[in-house]
Design an enzyme around this catalytic site. Structure first.
Site, PDB file in Angstrom:
ATOM      1  N   LYS A 251       2.063   0.461   8.709  1.00  0.00           N
ATOM      2  CA  LYS A 251       1.949   1.818   8.173  1.00  0.00           C
ATOM      3  C   LYS A 251       1.058   1.823   6.941  1.00  0.00           C
ATOM      4  CE  LYS A 251       6.665   3.128   9.611  1.00  0.00           C
ATOM      5  NZ  LYS A 251       7.378   1.852   9.634  1.00  0.00           N
ATOM      6  N   ARG A 252       1.142   0.746   6.170  1.00  0.00           N
ATOM      7  CA  ARG A 252       0.374   0.669   4.923  1.00  0.00           C
ATOM      8  C   ARG A 252      -1.120   0.790   5.184  1.00  0.00           C
ATOM      9  NH1 ARG A 252       1.589  -4.553   1.542  1.00  0.00           N
ATOM     10  NH2 ARG A 252       3.615  -3.501   1.486  1.00  0.00           N
TER      11      ARG A 252
END
Length: 313
Positions: A251-252
């Site tokens: 997600k980062r």
């Protein structure tokens, strides 16, 4: 006994293809057996997992057609279905373990744990060396003046083994391969290992489907099930999705996030392509979750991680 599966996403951002594949495998595995599905939002770290992300995850899973029988927006007998609201249950489990004289305070800092001299696993995880295991009451009182302790569980020098429904036999010697592990961090946040065991048992989960990166967590959790007198579920660990250059989706890094995919594809297109790379859709044609039930078979799913073909998504 009816199968009860679950999705248990950590809402630190919009879900990506790796999260979707794991949820799809869990949904198909439970539904194919005529089972029920629970959605639990694993938002223990409320700073990283604000409520709006958990609410968005529920919206995203519903849009994909991965429906659930208990959980946010549906309710059920075993709520609340957000871990941030379930800390009283973790406190009770911790107290039970403390009464067994198996819990001790740990004052080690992150820097000390990750020091070059500390033993590490192949994946980089620190094997706790037992630094604080035998502190005297006087030493504990003195160290408390400087910092609040984390709490660790003493592990035995014995081997724990199980047969994963997908990956096959797995064994680990807890003292050698992970060491005494965290139950609660120094900031008071409960650790994943304890929370997931308490929640899966309380919610009647009989089948856990998750990524292979959590395979090595299972012996620790089986030890906790044993100590707490709880019946463990069966486990299925599926492959991870990797970028074409071999990096894990995150997600980062906004890898293959649903927000981007929704602009270009329908839910059936996303699921059809995912099922294709996971081996149980003959082609990349669009298919709903319901339509995939007929062809799903764990034997078709690869055990090794899956590299996403360039241009497929």
């Amino acid at each position: 006994m009816q199968t009860v599966g679950r999705f248990a996403p950590s809402p630190s951002g919009r879900i990506h293809l790796g999260n979707i594949l794991c949820s799809l495998l869990a949904w198909l595995s439970a539904r194919q057996k005529g089972g029920r599905v629970v959605l639990r939002i694993e938002d223990l770290d409320t700073a990283r997992c604000p409520r709006k992300y958990g609410e968005q995850m529920a919206v995203d899973l519903a849009w994909l057609g991965l429906t659930w029988d208990e959980g946010p927006g549906v309710g059920g007998p075993d709520g609340p279905y957000e871990q941030s609201l379930r800390t009283a249950m973790y406190e009770q489990a911790l107290e039970k373990l403390e009464n067994m004289d198996l819990v001790y305070p740990c004052f080690c800092t992150r820097a000390e744990l990750h020091a070059a001299s500390a033993p590490h696993r192949e994946d980089g995880q620190v094997i706790y060396a037992g630094t604080c295991r035998n502190l005297t009451p006087e030493q504990i009182a003195e160290r408390r003046k400087d910092r609040a302790p984390a709490l660790r569980l003493r592990v035995p020098d014995t081997e724990w083994s199980f047969t994963d429904g997908h990956m096959g036999p797995y064994r680990e010697k807890l003292a050698r391969d992970c060491g005494d592990f965290l139950l609660r961090r120094s900031d008071g946040m409960f650790a994943y290992q304890l929370a997931v065991v308490v929640d899966d048992a309380a919610m009647g989960v009989t089948e856990v489907v998750r990524g292979s990166d959590l395979l090595d967590s299972t012996p620790r959790q089986l030890y906790l099930y044993h100590l707490l007198g709880l019946e463990p579920p069966t486990f299925f660990h599926g492959p991870l999705l990797l970028t074409s250059d071999g990096r894990r989706l995150s997600k980062r890094n906004a890898d293959a996030g649903l927000d981007d995919l929704q602009d270009r594809m329908t839910a059936a297109e996303i699921l059809g392509k995912l099922a294709y790379v996971a081996g149980f859709n003959p082609s990349a044609e669009p298919r709903s979750a319901e339509q995939l039930l007929a062809d799903f078979d764990w034997a078709k799913v690869p055990r090794e991680d899956i590299h996403l073909p360039v241009g497929l998504f």
